[in-house]
Enzyme design. Sequence first.
Site, mmCIF file in Angstrom:
data_model
loop_
_atom_site.group_PDB
_atom_site.id
_atom_site.type_symbol
_atom_site.label_atom_id
_atom_site.label_comp_id
_atom_site.label_asym_id
_atom_site.label_seq_id
_atom_site.Cartn_x
_atom_site.Cartn_y
_atom_site.Cartn_z
ATOM 1 N N HIS A 72 0.825 -1.204 0.000
ATOM 2 C CA HIS A 72 0.000 0.000 0.000
ATOM 3 C C HIS A 72 0.862 1.257 0.000
ATOM 4 O O HIS A 72 1.740 1.410 0.845
ATOM 5 C CB HIS A 72 -0.923 0.001 1.221
ATOM 6 C CG HIS A 72 -2.042 -0.995 1.116
ATOM 7 N ND1 HIS A 72 -3.193 -0.905 1.859
ATOM 8 C CD2 HIS A 72 -2.206 -2.084 0.329
ATOM 9 C CE1 HIS A 72 -3.998 -1.911 1.545
ATOM 10 N NE2 HIS A 72 -3.407 -2.642 0.633
ATOM 11 N N PRO A 294 -3.534 -0.611 18.801
ATOM 12 C CA PRO A 294 -3.233 -1.016 17.420
ATOM 13 C C PRO A 294 -3.450 0.063 16.351
ATOM 14 O O PRO A 294 -3.132 -0.165 15.195
ATOM 15 C CB PRO A 294 -4.168 -2.213 17.189
ATOM 16 C CG PRO A 294 -5.251 -2.077 18.197
ATOM 17 C CD PRO A 294 -4.677 -1.354 19.366
HETATM 18 P P1 RFL Z 1 3.353 -12.373 21.151
HETATM 19 O O1 RFL Z 1 2.917 -12.385 19.725
HETATM 20 O O2 RFL Z 1 2.356 -12.204 22.198
HETATM 21 O O3 RFL Z 1 4.151 -13.744 21.357
HETATM 22 C C1 RFL Z 1 4.547 -14.188 22.644
HETATM 23 C C2 RFL Z 1 4.594 -15.697 22.630
HETATM 24 O O4 RFL Z 1 5.064 -16.130 23.915
HETATM 25 C C3 RFL Z 1 4.300 -17.250 24.320
HETATM 26 N N1 RFL Z 1 4.342 -17.384 25.799
HETATM 27 C C4 RFL Z 1 5.040 -18.348 26.433
HETATM 28 N N2 RFL Z 1 5.831 -19.335 25.985
HETATM 29 C C5 RFL Z 1 6.396 -20.182 26.898
HETATM 30 N N3 RFL Z 1 6.172 -20.072 28.245
HETATM 31 C C6 RFL Z 1 5.374 -19.083 28.751
HETATM 32 N N4 RFL Z 1 5.175 -18.990 30.071
HETATM 33 C C7 RFL Z 1 4.777 -18.170 27.828
HETATM 34 N N5 RFL Z 1 3.953 -17.099 27.969
HETATM 35 C C8 RFL Z 1 3.700 -16.641 26.721
HETATM 36 C C9 RFL Z 1 2.907 -16.960 23.791
HETATM 37 O O5 RFL Z 1 2.147 -18.161 23.657
HETATM 38 C C10 RFL Z 1 3.219 -16.304 22.452
HETATM 39 O O6 RFL Z 1 3.236 -17.226 21.376
HETATM 40 O O7 RFL Z 1 4.479 -11.246 21.394
HETATM 41 P P2 RFL Z 1 5.610 -10.638 20.446
HETATM 42 O O8 RFL Z 1 6.421 -11.736 19.784
HETATM 43 O O9 RFL Z 1 6.293 -9.614 21.236
HETATM 44 O O10 RFL Z 1 4.823 -9.959 19.229
HETATM 45 C C11 RFL Z 1 4.022 -8.821 19.461
HETATM 46 C C12 RFL Z 1 2.865 -8.763 18.436
HETATM 47 O O11 RFL Z 1 2.188 -10.003 18.468
HETATM 48 C C13 RFL Z 1 1.885 -7.614 18.732
HETATM 49 O O12 RFL Z 1 2.594 -6.458 19.098
HETATM 50 C C14 RFL Z 1 1.001 -7.261 17.503
HETATM 51 O O13 RFL Z 1 0.106 -8.310 17.202
HETATM 52 C C15 RFL Z 1 0.215 -5.976 17.751
HETATM 53 N N6 RFL Z 1 -0.696 -5.619 16.658
HETATM 54 C C16 RFL Z 1 -0.228 -5.015 15.510
HETATM 55 N N7 RFL Z 1 1.085 -4.776 15.336
HETATM 56 C C17 RFL Z 1 1.548 -4.263 14.156
HETATM 57 O O14 RFL Z 1 2.768 -4.047 14.040
HETATM 58 N N8 RFL Z 1 0.720 -3.960 13.098
HETATM 59 C C18 RFL Z 1 -0.621 -4.164 13.188
HETATM 60 O O15 RFL Z 1 -1.330 -3.936 12.204
HETATM 61 C C19 RFL Z 1 -1.146 -4.681 14.435
HETATM 62 N N9 RFL Z 1 -2.453 -4.898 14.568
HETATM 63 C C20 RFL Z 1 -2.058 -5.916 16.762
HETATM 64 C C21 RFL Z 1 -2.925 -5.530 15.688
HETATM 65 C C22 RFL Z 1 -2.578 -6.590 17.852
HETATM 66 C C23 RFL Z 1 -3.917 -6.868 17.907
HETATM 67 N N10 RFL Z 1 -4.381 -7.584 19.019
HETATM 68 C C24 RFL Z 1 -5.154 -8.748 18.912
HETATM 69 C C25 RFL Z 1 -3.859 -7.255 20.305
HETATM 70 C C26 RFL Z 1 -4.261 -5.790 15.738
HETATM 71 C C27 RFL Z 1 -4.776 -6.446 16.853
HETATM 72 C C28 RFL Z 1 -6.257 -6.684 16.854
HETATM 73 C C1 PHB Z 2 -5.119 -5.155 10.546
HETATM 74 O O1 PHB Z 2 -5.204 -5.329 9.303
HETATM 75 O O2 PHB Z 2 -5.358 -6.070 11.356
HETATM 76 C C2 PHB Z 2 -4.724 -3.823 11.056
HETATM 77 C C3 PHB Z 2 -4.398 -2.813 10.173
HETATM 78 C C4 PHB Z 2 -4.038 -1.558 10.677
HETATM 79 C C5 PHB Z 2 -4.025 -1.331 12.037
HETATM 80 C C6 PHB Z 2 -4.346 -2.347 12.917
HETATM 81 C C7 PHB Z 2 -4.701 -3.605 12.431
HETATM 82 O O3 PHB Z 2 -3.705 -0.091 12.506
#
Ligand code: RFL
Ligand code: PHB
Length: 399
Positions: A72, A294
Amino acid sequence: MKTQVGIVGAGPAGLFLAHLLARDGIEAVNLESRTRAAVEGTVRAGVLEHWVTALMDELGLGARMRSEGHFHDGITLQWNRERFHLDMAGLTGGKRVTVYAQHEVLKDLIAARLAAGGRIEFGASVTAIEGADTDAPSIRFRRGPDGAEETLRCDFIVGADGFHGPARQAIPASRRTEYQKIYPFGWLGILTRAPLSWHELIYANQADGFALLSTRSPEVQRMYVQCDPHDDIANWSDDRIWTELHARLDTDGWTLSEGAIFQKGIIPLRSFVCEPMQYGRLFIAGDAAHIVPPTGAKGLNLAVADVLVLSRALAAHYRDGRADLLASYSATCLRRVWKGERFSWYMTTMLHRNDEETDFERRIHLADLDLVRSTRASALSLAENYVGLPFDTDVPSAA
Ligand code: RFL
Ligand code: PHB
């Protein structure tokens, strides 16, 4: 069991780190409490900053992202039913973002790591981190609730275990400071089997609240609508979700395409930072150390930034016996983290309807949006932050 770097978690932070270390010939083991299917099936982020896609290519992990991801050049901002296209590529000298789901990234990282003989222990729950302040730290874990406790001895431990994992708690409370802001609203997110409605993401600020239109593929769309963070998803019938999405996204002469909703859930919005991100030989990275709402699409990208800094510091340690980059890990990461926190807070407060806010504050946010539409400086600032701030200028090179 013994390894050089013990990594708690196999999310984006943990898996990118394992790949980066492998490239430098450093051995690592990921301990992940969930099953591979659960990790590969959790729907979360969608937007990759331009340098993250370049890093995936560099690591030989970009093939599927290149063919299935969506590139994009800009985003659409909408308020008062008017749309404004922010030409991010034009403003930033050609930088674009990639819409490619986090769990697809994880599938690619897991497959490549296992194919190369890397070790990811799924179903291995970490119960304790010991000796972080000594030269011989170790991780205790169990495979399943009835499994015997096992120990992984390592040179270094990385807590890449997300916000609820145990690693951050292994830093004594007296040695860390936590900064937090909880927002009085959440996001209800859906996946729907519907055609593409618009050629780029729409971030909409309407009187009833925020909505975001994103995509996953030509057939599957991702959409979010602002809601009460404590609401029960059972209160949201598909009809109600579509009514709210139409109310917030439709404009005169344009309407959202509907389809069957096959996934829905509510997430709270929070900002959080733990300082420092290190204690002895324990380093925390990604959501374990910081959370952003997010709206700025920054969470995953900040997680990858942390482990890029850490991999360079660990490489300098193993290759040249240098300790300086490990010592500055936390400070280097936090400079980028706080900019990500600022941007995510700015996007969130500017685009949501907040009943706790005064009318004065609301007018200020509308002025913020108008600035982005009418001045190059504000548009460029939003674009630069969204596509990803320059990396190598604020990270000392390991070379
Ligand atoms: P994660 O992905 O939470 O992974 C951590 C892993 O550790 C495991 N764990 C354990 N393992 C062993 N022993 C234990 N005691 C443990 N406790 C936990 C877990 O099972 C898991 O697999 O953290 P990490 O790697 O730091 O990654 C972070 C990202 O996942 C997070 O920041 C993003 O998903 C946030 N986010 C977005 N980020 C973006 O850069 N662009 C986006 O568009 C974006 N959209 C979003 C998002 C997060 C969302 N939610 C659901 C919070 C949209 C949403 C809706
Ligand atoms: C998504 O596609 O899940 C998404 C895109 C943009 C955002 C957050 C989530 O800022």
